[in-house]
Motif scaffolding. Structure first.
Motif: not given
Length: 213
Positions: A53-56, A126-128, A133-135
């Protein structure tokens, strides 16, 4: 009326990379940039599914940024490198190693026009949108060069690859080569839509010539 932007489809643009025959064959590959995420666990584990999920999430963020710059692309096929501890010499023990001890690196190849800046901006977006999700810096943008490789097409379950692998290993030995990289899979089929017995996966190994001196 706005002009339609042509999408780059790597499967068509570089069909040699995304195609294979049942019988093993040699390929000489260039260097390519990939998005990647690595870990160690059973591929059925929630950790693995979350990693995908993170990669996509990052991959589609890159796609939308490029799309806004009139450089759209069809999302490439997911790929995976798999190995067990002990270096290349221990890879024959893969089938005997418990799945929760498998190491993996899941990757998605990027078109040539994708640059580090696209990746950096995608990560920030993505982080915003989803800070949890991306820690950390799990997803990377990296150059991979497998070079000389031997590959074959496997049809069927991911857990029944041994006969195909055996054919590849025999071919490698018969041609005076030796394995120089980890087990590489390119997933041509979507397991959510394809019966297990019809799944198509390219199995690929980087190789080098045996030094007989």
């Amino acid at each position: 009326m706005e002009a339609t932007v042509d999408k780059i489809d790597l499967k068509k643009e570089d069909s040699g990379y995304y195609s294979a025959k049942k019988n093993p064959e040699i390929r000489d590959l260039d260097s390519y940039y990939y998005l990647s995420i690595s870990g160690r666990c059973d591929p059925q584990a929630n950790q693995f599914l979350k990693a995908i999920d993170k990669l996509y999430s990052v991959a589609y963020s890159v796609k939308f940024i490029c799309q806004a710059e009139d450089m759209d692309f069809v999302m490439p096929k997911m790929e995976g490198f798999w190995w067990v501890d002990g270096g290349l010499e221990a890879q024959h023990k893969f089938a005997q190693t418990p799945p929760d001890e498998w190491n993996w690196k899941i990757v998605i190849r990027m078109p040539d026009f994708v640059e580090g800046d696209h990746f950096y901006r995608a990560i920030q977006k993505v982080k915003a949108k989803n800070p949890e999700l991306l820690s950390n810096d799990e997803v990377k943008f990296e150059l991979i060069n497998e070079g000389l490789s031997v590959q074959g097409l496997h049809i069927g379950s991911y857990y029944e690859e041994e006969p195909t692998i055996a054919k590849i290993m025999e071919f490698i030995q018969d041609n005076g080569l030796q394995v120089a990289g980890y087990h590489h899979e390119i997933y041509l089929s979507d397991p959510r839509k394809t019966p297990e017995e019809k799944l198509k996966t390219i199995l690929r190994y980087a190789v080098k010539k045996v030094n007989n001196e």
